[in-house]
Write a protein that holds these residues in place. Structure first.
Motif, short mmCIF file in Angstrom:
data_model
loop_
_atom_site.label_atom_id
_atom_site.label_comp_id
_atom_site.label_asym_id
_atom_site.label_seq_id
_atom_site.Cartn_x
_atom_site.Cartn_y
_atom_site.Cartn_z
N MET A 147 65.84 41.19 33.25
CA MET A 147 67.20 40.86 32.92
C MET A 147 67.84 40.17 34.11
O MET A 147 67.79 40.68 35.21
CB MET A 147 68.00 42.13 32.64
CG MET A 147 67.49 43.00 31.57
SD MET A 147 68.32 42.47 30.13
CE MET A 147 67.15 42.90 28.94
N LYS A 148 68.44 39.06 33.85
CA LYS A 148 69.13 38.35 34.91
C LYS A 148 70.59 38.78 34.93
O LYS A 148 71.20 39.02 33.89
CB LYS A 148 69.07 36.84 34.68
CG LYS A 148 67.78 36.22 35.11
CD LYS A 148 67.86 34.74 34.92
CE LYS A 148 67.41 34.07 36.18
NZ LYS A 148 67.49 32.63 36.10
N HIS A 149 71.11 38.84 36.13
CA HIS A 149 72.52 39.17 36.28
C HIS A 149 73.33 37.89 36.11
O HIS A 149 73.06 36.87 36.72
CB HIS A 149 72.77 39.77 37.66
CG HIS A 149 74.21 40.03 37.92
ND1 HIS A 149 74.92 40.98 37.23
CD2 HIS A 149 75.08 39.47 38.79
CE1 HIS A 149 76.16 40.98 37.67
NE2 HIS A 149 76.28 40.07 38.61
N ASP A 169 72.21 46.89 29.72
CA ASP A 169 70.95 46.20 29.44
C ASP A 169 70.28 46.80 28.20
O ASP A 169 69.73 46.07 27.37
CB ASP A 169 70.00 46.30 30.63
CG ASP A 169 70.44 45.43 31.80
OD1 ASP A 169 71.28 44.52 31.58
OD2 ASP A 169 69.93 45.64 32.92
N ALA A 170 70.31 48.12 28.07
CA ALA A 170 69.69 48.78 26.91
C ALA A 170 70.41 48.38 25.62
O ALA A 170 69.77 48.12 24.59
CB ALA A 170 69.71 50.29 27.09
N VAL A 171 71.74 48.33 25.66
CA VAL A 171 72.51 47.92 24.48
C VAL A 171 72.14 46.49 24.10
O VAL A 171 71.92 46.17 22.92
CB VAL A 171 74.03 48.06 24.74
CG1 VAL A 171 74.84 47.40 23.64
CG2 VAL A 171 74.40 49.52 24.88
N CYS A 227 68.73 46.32 22.49
CA CYS A 227 68.77 46.84 21.12
C CYS A 227 69.30 45.77 20.16
O CYS A 227 68.76 45.58 19.06
CB CYS A 227 69.64 48.08 21.04
SG CYS A 227 68.83 49.54 21.72
N LYS A 228 70.36 45.09 20.58
CA LYS A 228 70.91 44.04 19.72
C LYS A 228 69.91 42.91 19.51
O LYS A 228 69.76 42.39 18.39
CB LYS A 228 72.20 43.49 20.34
CG LYS A 228 73.36 44.44 20.25
CD LYS A 228 74.60 43.84 20.87
CE LYS A 228 75.75 44.84 20.82
NZ LYS A 228 76.95 44.29 21.47
N VAL A 229 69.24 42.51 20.54
CA VAL A 229 68.24 41.44 20.44
C VAL A 229 67.10 41.89 19.52
O VAL A 229 66.61 41.11 18.69
CB VAL A 229 67.72 41.04 21.84
CG1 VAL A 229 66.54 40.12 21.75
CG2 VAL A 229 68.84 40.39 22.65
#
Length: 121
Positions: A1-3, A14-16, A19-21
């Motif tokens: 994950m890029k900031h 990041d987890a949320v 999940c959406k992806v």
């Protein structure tokens, strides 16, 4: 994950986002190689480990010989080549005469040590 600038980055966010992806089926499946390739990769990794261990053991033997004041690497460029192994075998058999230790291709070398009973100390 890029900031991304301007957005907070936490594990929870990041987890949320993951999940959406995943819900939208936007994730590509990860590559899992076939069994033959996995076996080949395992064997390659194992070979690398063995080569590293072999190098460590060779260094250990050379250091052990140097601690005993036997510097084979001065006479033989590869102490684990044919000549170096022959010299180590002769040392194990009890041979202490440098002239006799250097048989074969290394016989032309002149040794700065004396051979005989007084040099065994």
């Amino acid at each position: 994950m890029k900031h991304l600038p301007g957005r907070p980055k936490t594990d929870r966010l990041d987890a949320v986002w993951l999940c959406k992806v995943a819900e939208r089926q936007m994730l590509r499946p990860s590559f899992v190689p076939p069994p033959q390739i996995r076996v080949l990769r395992d064997l390659t990794r194992y070979r690398v480990d063995l080569v590293v261990a072999q190098g460590a053991e060779k260094n250990r033997v050379e250091n052990l010989l140097e601690d005993a004041q036997i510097k084979l690497s001065v006479v033989a460029s590869d102490i684990f080549g044919a000549s170096g192994r022959a010299m180590m075998a002769a040392l194990l058999a009890g041979e202490r005469d440098p002239g006799r230790l250097a048989r074969g291709r290394l016989a032309h070398w002149t040794f700065p040590f004396r051979s005989g009973p007084s040099s065994s100390t």
